[in-house]
Write an enzyme that holds these catalytic residues in place. Structure first.
Site: not given
Length: 263
Positions: A210, A238, A159
């Protein structure tokens, strides 16, 4: 009238019934294993518990300095093998996490138990690292490699940490033994041609649940890397390493074995 005697079942019929039963049993077992995250989580906890029993594994914590910033790091290594490691993992983190995430999850101990140096850092403004304006993320990462005495590493980037890993991948690919991309941000900063020029072998991991734009964008852009493989983790969102840690680390280990040429 005498009752009719039913015919005996043939051996073929019995074997056929047994095969169907076994097929149904193993299909169900596979379904339970793959669809229910609590099963994977329990197995993962057992694996971590066993790793932490190894008294040779030592945790080191403290600050190192890059670009004038004190960066907190946590590291687990096997004191019994010294410098005879297979390779180094550098774990970055997402916006809701820190280096402590990898410690608490058991990643650092588990990878160290397999003969790797496992290092996780708190990026600027997260965990124990103070907020700091970084003018050049590439220079910051190079300085971090030097401060940690890392010549090359398997960089794991989930991320938010893509703000640091993607520019480094573009301008200093020689620092990567491999790249583990877990839906990183900033992938749109490179053109398809720039990705195609990067020869770093990359494993793209994402959770099947996700649904965010970051994961979709990362998957679309990173497919332009010429040497990539893609793995979707079941029952994961995620932060797929949190939802399905067993399968995440399974992929991590097999990727590392290929990259470092381990049996």
């Amino acid at each position: 009238m005498a009752n009719a005697i039913p015919p005996k079942r043939s051996n073929k019929c019995i074997i056929y019934t047994l095969v169907l039963f076994l097929l149904a049993f193993f299909t169900y077992a596979y379904y339970i294993h793959s669809r229910y995250p609590q099963v994977n989580m329990a197995m993962w906890r057992d694996m971590v518990t066993n790793a932490k029993k190894d008294m040779a594994l030592k945790l080191t914590e403290g600050f190192v300095y890059s670009e004038g910033l004190a960066v907190y790091r946590r590291e687990v290594s096997d004191s019994g093998i010294g410098d005879q490691i297979f390779g180094t993992f550098l774990f970055l983190h997402g916006a809701s996490f820190s280096s402590k995430t990898w410690l608490d999850l058991g990643t650092l101990h588990y990878m160290a138990s397999l003969g790797y140096r496992a290092v996780a850092v708190d990026l600027p403004g997260y965990g124990n690292t103070s907020p700091h304006t970084i003018d050049d993320n590439v220079s910051f990462m190079i300085g971090l490699f030097h401060a940690l005495h890392i010549k090359k590493a398997m960089v794991v980037s989930p991320s938010m940490s893509g703000e640091y890993s993607i520019p480094l991948l573009r301008y200093n690919p020689e620092l990567f033994d491999g790249f583990v991309a877990v839906s990183p941000v900033y992938t749109e900063s490179l053109s398809p041609d720039e990705y195609k020029s990067i020869q770093v072998t990359t494993m793209i991991l994402y959770g099947e649940n996700d649904k965010g734009i970051i994961g979709k964008t990362a998957l679309k852009n990173l497919k332009d890397l010429p040497n990539h493989e893609i793995h979707k983790l079941s029952d994961a969102r995620h932060a797929c390493y949190m939802n399905n840690p067993k399968d995440f680390h399974h992929q991590l280990v097999f990727f590392a074995k290929r990259m470092y040429g381990i049996g």
